[in-house]
Design an enzyme around this catalytic site. Structure first.
Site, PDB file in Angstrom:
ATOM      1  N   ASP A  52     -11.233   2.844   4.245  1.00 31.99           N
ATOM      2  CA  ASP A  52     -11.656   1.450   4.086  1.00 31.99           C
ATOM      3  C   ASP A  52     -13.180   1.359   3.972  1.00 31.99           C
ATOM      4  O   ASP A  52     -13.706   0.345   3.510  1.00 31.99           O
ATOM      5  CB  ASP A  52     -11.214   0.618   5.308  1.00 31.99           C
ATOM      6  CG  ASP A  52      -9.967  -0.203   5.032  1.00 31.99           C
ATOM      7  OD1 ASP A  52      -9.703  -0.490   3.848  1.00 31.99           O
ATOM      8  OD2 ASP A  52      -9.281  -0.560   6.006  1.00 31.99           O
ATOM      9  N   LYS A 100       0.834  -1.207   0.000  1.00 33.39           N
ATOM     10  CA  LYS A 100       0.000   0.000   0.000  1.00 33.39           C
ATOM     11  C   LYS A 100       0.869   1.258   0.000  1.00 33.39           C
ATOM     12  O   LYS A 100       0.570   2.239  -0.680  1.00 33.39           O
ATOM     13  CB  LYS A 100      -0.945  -0.017   1.212  1.00 33.39           C
ATOM     14  CG  LYS A 100      -2.088  -1.011   1.044  1.00 33.39           C
ATOM     15  CD  LYS A 100      -2.806  -1.348   2.340  1.00 33.39           C
ATOM     16  CE  LYS A 100      -3.794  -2.500   2.091  1.00 33.39           C
ATOM     17  NZ  LYS A 100      -4.397  -3.053   3.295  1.00 33.39           N
ATOM     18  N   GLN A 108      -4.575  -1.857   9.516  1.00 33.18           N
ATOM     19  CA  GLN A 108      -4.510  -3.171   8.875  1.00 33.18           C
ATOM     20  C   GLN A 108      -5.163  -4.235   9.760  1.00 33.18           C
ATOM     21  O   GLN A 108      -4.852  -4.334  10.947  1.00 33.18           O
ATOM     22  CB  GLN A 108      -3.035  -3.529   8.586  1.00 33.18           C
ATOM     23  CG  GLN A 108      -2.845  -4.819   7.833  1.00 33.18           C
ATOM     24  CD  GLN A 108      -3.398  -4.760   6.405  1.00 33.18           C
ATOM     25  OE1 GLN A 108      -3.236  -3.770   5.701  1.00 33.18           O
ATOM     26  NE2 GLN A 108      -4.077  -5.816   5.989  1.00 33.18           N
TER      27      GLN A 108
END
Ligand code: NAD
Length: 297
Positions: free
Chosen positions: A119, A52, A96
């Site tokens: 997200d 990422k 994460q």
């Protein structure tokens, strides 16, 4: 002839569009920034986070990274999120997953400022998605929606089956497919671990999105001829390779590829799209926070 849906190529187009918007934002004095937070010793999570960061660099997004010891108290993660929520140079925050057992995932996801929740997992953003007024669509189902659109897969009036009901993939995927929109309007069935007679559901599906996390679970013999098959699964299975494993999807590609009308490979299908949509959401977040219009479809 079965069409192989090329996620690498569609993701490259998304990244190009994102890079254009990054330079437009920077002309307006806004440098989009994404913060990743890792609280895990898991090697796969470490790899995902570093990919990422690399992706950000490639399109000109500033990336910041915070690592928290997996054994640290949850309060350390909360304080990190509070700090990132307050920073002007951080427009997106990604914690994460999975988190260690002693950290409550829901509390963490609620702590991220909804306008920085790239997200799309904060309840406010989930609610907006369900209401048909999405702020940030979760990256994987959004990526699948982009693939269907890029390959002109007709969703209107189609029968879609989503295999899996996770908060990250299955549920938001189904929500996107049922929206009254050009990329929705599908009659959607969500199947899960307690579904009876999955084969019967698959047999009638024009579109199958497989996200069960079980290697090669969906066999070609259960698919309708000509179906579009989107394989979200990424499973490591032991193999005689240098790394000792190989990646396979939730669909048995060999048996499915001759039955399907179109199919995503693993790797190279949904995975690159998930990564690209995170960049998309970060740029969108920067535009929203700084009140600069962002031109992303
Ligand atoms: P998860 O484990 O949270 O959810 C799996 C779902 O599958 C559950 O809802 C469960 O009810 C359902 N399921 C389990 N057994 C089933 C059965 N026998 N029949 C029908 N449904 C069944 O997994 P997830 O986070 O949604 O991820 C699913 C897969 O997608 C995993 O392989 C994961 O690695 C992969 N994934 C890939 C990407 C990507 O970018 N390509 C992103 C996220 C997840």
């Amino acid at each position: 002839m079965t069409e192989i849906i090329d996620g690498e190529s569609v993701a490259a187009d998304v990244r190009d569009a994102v890079a254009d918007e990054v330079s437009r934002l920077s002309d307006a004095g806004v440098g989009p920034g994404l913060a990743t937070v890792l609280m895990s010793d898991d090697a796969a999570s470490e790899t995902y986070v570093s990919m990422k960061q690399r992706d950000c660099e490639e399109v000109g997004i500033e990336s910041f990274h915070v690592e928290i010891d997996a054994g640290a108290p949850a309060s350390e993660l909360y304080e990190t999120i509070d700090d990132l929520n307050g920073r002007d140079d951080v427009h997106g925050i990604l914690v994460q997953l999975p988190l260690p057992d002693h950290v409550d995932k829901r509390t963490v996801l609620r702590r991220i400022a909804p306008e920085k929740d790239v997200d799309g997992f904060h309840p406010e953003n989930v609610g907006r998605l369900v209401a048909g007024d999405a702020r940030f669509k979760p990256c994987t189902p959004h990526g699948v929606q982009k693939l269907l659109d890029a390959y002109d897969v007709e969703t209107e009036g189609a029968d879609a089956v989503v295999v899996g009901r996770s908060d990250i993939v299955g549920k938001p995927m189904a929500n996107l497919l049922i929206q009254k929109s050009p990329t929705g309007n599908a009659t959607t069935t969500v199947c899960h671990s307690r579904t009876e007679d999955l084969e019967a559901k698959l047999a009638g599906a024009d579109i199958v999105v497989a996200a069960a996390g079980i290697p090669e679970f969906v066999d070609g013999s259960t698919l309708k001829s000509g179906a579009t098959v989107i394989d979200v699964g990424i499973n490591r299975v032991d193999a005689d390779t240098e790394k000792g494993y190989e990646l396979v999807g939730d669909v048995d590609y060999e048996s499915a590829k001759d039955v399907a009308g179109a199919i995503t490979p693993v790797p190279g299908g949904v995975g690159p799209m998930t990564r690209a949509m995170l960049l998309y959401n970060t740029v969108k977040a920067a535009g929203l926070q700084r009140d600069v219009a962002v031109d992303l479809e």
